[in-house]
Design a protein around this motif. Structure first.
Motif, PDB file in Angstrom:
ATOM      1  N   VAL A   2     -12.421 -19.403 -64.486  1.00 12.55           N
ATOM      2  CA  VAL A   2     -10.990 -19.172 -63.783  1.00 12.55           C
ATOM      3  C   VAL A   2     -10.915 -17.751 -64.186  1.00 12.55           C
ATOM      4  O   VAL A   2     -10.957 -17.161 -65.183  1.00 12.55           O
ATOM      5  N   GLN A   3     -10.151 -17.068 -63.007  1.00 13.19           N
ATOM      6  CA  GLN A   3      -9.754 -15.874 -63.183  1.00 13.19           C
ATOM      7  C   GLN A   3      -8.434 -15.577 -63.585  1.00 13.19           C
ATOM      8  O   GLN A   3      -7.438 -16.344 -62.780  1.00 13.19           O
ATOM      9  N   LEU A   4      -8.031 -14.784 -64.326  1.00 17.73           N
ATOM     10  CA  LEU A   4      -6.506 -14.714 -64.622  1.00 17.73           C
ATOM     11  C   LEU A   4      -6.023 -13.513 -63.841  1.00 17.73           C
ATOM     12  O   LEU A   4      -6.569 -12.429 -63.672  1.00 17.73           O
ATOM     13  N   ILE A   5      -4.816 -13.764 -63.110  1.00 13.54           N
ATOM     14  CA  ILE A   5      -4.180 -12.813 -62.516  1.00 13.54           C
ATOM     15  C   ILE A   5      -3.137 -12.151 -63.482  1.00 13.54           C
ATOM     16  O   ILE A   5      -2.222 -12.798 -63.782  1.00 13.54           O
ATOM     17  N   ASP A   6      -3.431 -10.793 -63.937  1.00 16.90           N
ATOM     18  CA  ASP A   6      -2.666  -9.989 -64.796  1.00 16.90           C
ATOM     19  C   ASP A   6      -1.380  -9.578 -64.350  1.00 16.90           C
ATOM     20  O   ASP A   6      -1.496  -8.226 -63.668  1.00 16.90           O
ATOM     21  N   ALA A 219      -7.407 -30.756 -61.554  1.00 17.58           N
ATOM     22  CA  ALA A 219      -7.644 -31.882 -60.656  1.00 17.58           C
ATOM     23  C   ALA A 219      -6.944 -31.788 -59.411  1.00 17.58           C
ATOM     24  O   ALA A 219      -7.219 -32.551 -58.293  1.00 17.58           O
ATOM     25  N   ASP A 220      -5.717 -31.238 -59.484  1.00 20.27           N
ATOM     26  CA  ASP A 220      -4.896 -31.599 -58.294  1.00 20.27           C
ATOM     27  C   ASP A 220      -5.204 -30.531 -57.123  1.00 20.27           C
ATOM     28  O   ASP A 220      -4.565 -30.688 -56.032  1.00 20.27           O
ATOM     29  N   PHE A 221      -6.100 -29.627 -57.374  1.00 21.49           N
ATOM     30  CA  PHE A 221      -6.157 -28.488 -56.302  1.00 21.49           C
ATOM     31  C   PHE A 221      -7.478 -28.798 -55.733  1.00 21.49           C
ATOM     32  O   PHE A 221      -8.517 -29.308 -56.038  1.00 21.49           O
ATOM     33  N   GLN A 222      -7.655 -28.116 -54.403  1.00 23.28           N
ATOM     34  CA  GLN A 222      -9.047 -28.021 -54.090  1.00 23.28           C
ATOM     35  C   GLN A 222      -9.817 -26.944 -54.571  1.00 23.28           C
ATOM     36  O   GLN A 222      -9.018 -25.919 -54.811  1.00 23.28           O
ATOM     37  N   PRO A 223     -11.193 -26.600 -54.294  1.00 25.07           N
ATOM     38  CA  PRO A 223     -11.869 -25.575 -54.786  1.00 25.07           C
ATOM     39  C   PRO A 223     -11.440 -24.194 -54.125  1.00 25.07           C
ATOM     40  O   PRO A 223     -10.987 -24.430 -53.057  1.00 25.07           O
ATOM     41  N   GLU A 249     -13.180 -23.355 -68.112  1.00 21.85           N
ATOM     42  CA  GLU A 249     -14.441 -23.330 -67.400  1.00 21.85           C
ATOM     43  C   GLU A 249     -14.461 -23.930 -66.250  1.00 21.85           C
ATOM     44  O   GLU A 249     -13.352 -24.121 -65.541  1.00 21.85           O
ATOM     45  N   PRO A 250     -15.472 -23.865 -65.289  1.00 24.03           N
ATOM     46  CA  PRO A 250     -15.611 -24.235 -63.910  1.00 24.03           C
ATOM     47  C   PRO A 250     -14.458 -25.173 -63.336  1.00 24.03           C
ATOM     48  O   PRO A 250     -14.246 -26.125 -64.031  1.00 24.03           O
ATOM     49  N   THR A 251     -13.778 -24.666 -62.618  1.00 22.27           N
ATOM     50  CA  THR A 251     -12.722 -25.243 -62.073  1.00 22.27           C
ATOM     51  C   THR A 251     -12.347 -25.398 -60.630  1.00 22.27           C
ATOM     52  O   THR A 251     -13.207 -24.429 -59.890  1.00 22.27           O
TER      53      THR A 251
END
Lengths: 283, 283
Positions: A2-6, A219-223, A249-251
């Motif tokens: 997962v990428q953090l938006i800073d 789990a609530d989101f689509q890829p 990790e992979p999300t």
């Protein structure tokens, strides 16, 4: 991963630009002026107000704090706003919410000169935003900050499916308007919504402004979903967290604004940016 | 079998109530007054304006038509509106759109006294609506008419999934605001939307304000959908039709507003209703 938006990084960039603008204005003899009106002794409000004052000073903005007693009458408060409306040193007025219950917030906001309404909460400014009229007019700072953050991170909005959870006047509604104006397809969800899961599974961008820790998780989101977390909550351990839990990790979540360090810093940076812009409108 | 939502019947009920209200006001010496400003010679506009005048007279409303030349200057038009703003016989002002290109519609609307803005297009009235502030203030007539029609036909809005197609300032945006204020989950779709079919398949109520004949048909909807067709189009045969084609036999569409005879009659009925209400606000 997962990428953090800073948000801190984007806020810093905004602040740098604001600082430069203040310098240039000073060369022309203009000093942007922000008045913050604080009624009573709400701890969170006092903390926010201090942060705003400090940031204003750091950027070279003239800043005034009107600290008023909890039991001030509405007439007296409206009179103070009216004086600020006519004070040439002040081009931006902010009334810190929440107000004590005996004060009519709607009436108080409507008393602020729309041209000095730096929070963008006055009905005429909300109307202009919703109608997508040409500016300049002030826009609510957190929503505008979110738009800046999306742009800064090159997250496309035009044609994107956006799910906005929350329909408050401070975040959900103005942010939905901004997104619609930029060509997003916007669904506004709230406490009376059924099928929230179905909506989430169609979204490119989900914005949560609910105010509940652990409200959503990966789990609530689509890829490949981008998540903007506007929540500011204290969890069981007294830690500041957003509405959304996410693993590292992979999300499904592609990128997300962390709390703290996501949307929060953008709100104050945008407030300062808008204060300075507003000092230029009359020129 | 598809059920038709009868706009004429609902309009008649609204008109009856309006007529009674006018009678009661007259007993108190009050005559509601509507001024319609028409610039130039657009045929459709002239027809609408005649219908409005006729209906006003039928209900006992004082009605004035300001018919102005196509080449009137903006200054002159604003002056006429300003005179109407100060005319005590007039409590409702409507500027018929579209205006000729040399006139700035935004500026013209902003000149109308918000308390006389019977179309509800002034930014401050739009802002109040979007913020869901307590009234009274005028609301755009077609959207308000649609809400009345839904209520009249006992179609529940609270918690319903509503898909609004179109984001115009006259229909899509104010109607989305009204629906959101009543607790619907609202998705606003428009020309930049992808996945329109996916959204339609989740909707309890679909509102089409697109302006294209044959834009949608029965197969686009999930079973038991209510369809509100705000379109007013001429088809290949020169017939007035809406945006949505529908068969008369077993359908996904549960109920639909026909064109003509659906939303159309509600617009004028609501205009009259609001004109009369506005004459009461100052009392």
């Amino acid at each position: 991963m997962v990428q953090l938006i800073d948000g801190r990084k984007a806020a810093q960039t905004v602040n740098e630009a604001t600082k430069q603008r203040v310098k240039l204005l000073k060369q022309r003899g203009i000093i942007p002026g922000l008045a913050v009106v604080l009624v009573g002794h709400n701890q969170a409000s006092e903390r926010y107000v201090r942060m705003k004052e400090k940031q204003a000073q750091k950027l070279g903005i003239y800043s005034v704090l009107k600290q008023l007693p909890e039991d001030i009458s509405e007439v007296a408060l409206l009179e103070i706003i009216s004086v600020l409306n006519h004070d040439d040193r002040i081009n931006a007025i902010l009334v810190q919410s929440p107000l004590p219950a005996h004060l009519d917030e709607t009436k108080v906001i409507a008393t602020i000169d729309p041209n000095k309404d730096v929070d963008g909460f006055h009905p005429v400014n909300v109307g202009k935003l919703y109608l997508n009229l040409p500016g300049p007019y002030p826009v609510a700072c957190t929503p505008r900050g979110v738009m800046t953050l999306l742009e800064f991170n090159q997250i496309p909005v035009k044609g994107a499916n956006v799910v906005m959870i929350g329909k408050s006047s401070i975040v959900g509604k103005p942010l939905a308007a901004l997104l619609l104006n930029e060509g997003a397809t916007v669904s506004v969800l709230h406490s009376q919504t059924r099928d929230r899961q179905d909506f989430l599974k169609t979204a490119d961008i989900v914005i949560s402004a609910v105010g509940k820790a652990h409200f959503l998780n990966d789990a609530d989101f689509q890829p490949q979903t981008t998540v903007i977390d506007v929540g500011q909550n204290l969890d069981e351990n007294g830690q500041l967290v957003g509405d959304v839990d996410y693993p590292t990790e992979p999300t499904n979540i592609r990128s997300i604004t962390p709390v703290p360090g996501g949307v929060g810093p953008m709100t104050i940076a945008t407030l300062m940016q808008q204060t300075v812009e507003m000092s230029e409108w009359g020129l």
